[in-house]
Scaffold this motif. Structure first.
Motif, mmCIF file in Angstrom:
data_model
loop_
_atom_site.group_PDB
_atom_site.id
_atom_site.type_symbol
_atom_site.label_atom_id
_atom_site.label_comp_id
_atom_site.label_asym_id
_atom_site.label_seq_id
_atom_site.Cartn_x
_atom_site.Cartn_y
_atom_site.Cartn_z
ATOM 1 N N SER A 143 -9.866 13.098 -15.609
ATOM 2 C CA SER A 143 -10.081 11.654 -15.490
ATOM 3 C C SER A 143 -9.720 10.952 -16.802
ATOM 4 C CB SER A 143 -11.502 11.332 -15.018
ATOM 5 O OG SER A 143 -12.415 11.506 -16.057
ATOM 6 N N GLY B 117 -5.946 11.003 -16.934
ATOM 7 C CA GLY B 117 -5.493 10.092 -15.881
ATOM 8 C C GLY B 117 -5.595 8.637 -16.300
ATOM 9 N N SER B 118 -6.637 8.313 -17.037
ATOM 10 C CA SER B 118 -6.781 6.934 -17.484
ATOM 11 C C SER B 118 -5.609 6.546 -18.397
ATOM 12 C CB SER B 118 -8.110 6.777 -18.221
ATOM 13 O OG SER B 118 -8.250 5.478 -18.696
ATOM 14 N N ARG C 146 -2.199 7.297 -15.765
ATOM 15 C CA ARG C 146 -2.105 6.542 -14.513
ATOM 16 C C ARG C 146 -2.358 5.065 -14.748
ATOM 17 N NH1 ARG C 146 -4.773 11.292 -11.620
ATOM 18 N NH2 ARG C 146 -6.786 10.333 -12.008
ATOM 19 N N ASN C 147 -3.390 4.751 -15.549
ATOM 20 C CA ASN C 147 -3.762 3.350 -15.715
ATOM 21 C C ASN C 147 -3.313 2.781 -17.063
ATOM 22 O OD1 ASN C 147 -4.969 3.763 -13.297
ATOM 23 N ND2 ASN C 147 -6.998 3.057 -13.909
#
Ligand SMILES: *[C@@H]1O[C@H](CO)[C@@H](O)[C@H](O)[C@H]1NC(C)=O
Ligand SMILES: *[C@@H]1O[C@H](CO)[C@@H](O)[C@H](O)[C@H]1NC(C)=O
Length: 316
Positions: A250, A253-254, A257-258
């Motif tokens: 996570s 991913g932050s 992805r973000n």
């Protein structure tokens, strides 16, 4: 490569330099060529405050990029939070300082990677680089000695390249990170899985094999090999939560992805040095004994890597 070697030749050859007038007096900070003002690149001092720190601070909120802002394979999170200019066009000093502040990347490690990028994909005369693609704000070098446009960090095959863990191969147009993590994401609780060096080895092997099979123009050059493994090591050495030293899916991913810092994230508790990255890189090199190479003109792989389990059982 021909135009790139021109840059090196230029730096080495005083005759050329005199002819093109790039290094001539007066000081390059005031010299104007092709309408550009030469700007001296200065290595900032190593930050003295290098402890644990929550990032971002209140002065650096996330703002989504606008249509004219440059974004690319690296540094997007720094731009989205204003640690470097939000338009994605920055100087050597701006990026060096931001990497120290936000990621606690030791000055010489960051500066070394950055200098390579500015020399090969930026405009070192004007001291500017685009973190994405071609921008009118980063003109070609005076005399267009490295071609008619300056490509930016996204320029294929220099920093960004084949067998990338986090970005598309330019030829395939697919997202490697998503593919490599697909298996994990299908399992419950995977978001909190801790990424370790053996995972990187598995992902890297898979990237190379998949890309080699899918991309007839696959190329894994010596210059790229080192970057590809260093890029992998950043996932655990730089993006890990500084308090726990853990890089969960996570968290990663932050960033990817973000393109934002995860909530409640802390930078490394002490500077991330070249020795730390080299230690991770050497473990990956040892586990993936692959020589530089490329697919041949018919798309047939000339490069072989040792296949094996994607990850060791201890790593799952
Ligand atoms: C990315 O942002 C979306 C929307 O704000 C959010 O729902 C999601 O949890 C975020 N993902 C990560 C990995 O941070
Ligand atoms: C980082 O670690 C601290 C301390 O354990 C924790 O409070 C925080 O939530 C963690 N942050 C992330 C993004 O995992």
């Amino acid at each position: 490569m021909r135009s790139l070697s021109s840059v090196f030749l230029l730096l080495l050859s005083s005759t050329w330099a005199a002819a093109l007038d790039i290094r001539a007096d007066p000081s390059p900070t005031t010299e104007v060529q092709d309408g550009q003002t030469g700007t001296l690149i200065v290595l900032p001092p190593q930050a003295t405050e290098t402890g644990l720190k929550q990032i971002p601070d209140a002065a650096h909120p996330f703002v989504a990029p606008g249509p004219d802002d440059q974004r690319g394979p690296a540094l997007n999170t720094l731009a989205n939070h204003g640690y470097i200019p939000r338009n994605g066009i920055a100087s050597f000093e701006e990026i060096s300082l931001a990497m120290m502040e936000a990621f606690n990347l030791e000055l010489m490690l960051g500066a070394n990677m950055l200098a390579n990028n500015i020399l090969t994909q930026g405009n070192p005369f004007a001291n500017k680089i685009s973190i994405g693609g071609v921008s009118p704000l980063v003109p070609p070098l005076p005399g267009q000695i490295d071609g008619p446009v300056t490509g930016g960090i996204a320029k294929h095959g220099r920093f960004e390249g084949d067998a990338s863990m986090t970005r598309a191969d330019a030829f395939i147009g697919d997202n490697r990170l998503a593919a490599a993590w697909k298996v994990w994401r299908q399992r419950p609780g995977r978001e909190q899985h801790r990424l370790q060096c053996c995972n990187l080895i598995g992902m890297k092997k898979q990237n190379i094999m998949m890309d080699q099979a899918a991309n007839p123009k696959f190329e894994f050059a010596a210059r790229r090999l080192n970057n590809a493994y260093a890029e992998a090591s950043l996932l655990i050495d730089v993006f890990a939560n500084g308090t726990t030293k853990q890089a969960t899916l996570s968290i990663i991913g932050s960033f990817f992805r973000n393109q934002t810092f995860p909530p409640n994230w802390f930078r490394a508790a002490s500077p991330v040095t070249g020795a730390i990255v080299a230690n991770t890189v050497s473990q990956i090199v040892a586990a993936i004994p692959v020589q530089p190479g490329r697919n041949n003109a018919q798309g047939v792989p000339a490069l072989r890597i040792t296949t094996g389990p994607r990850t060791s059982p201890a790593c799952l």
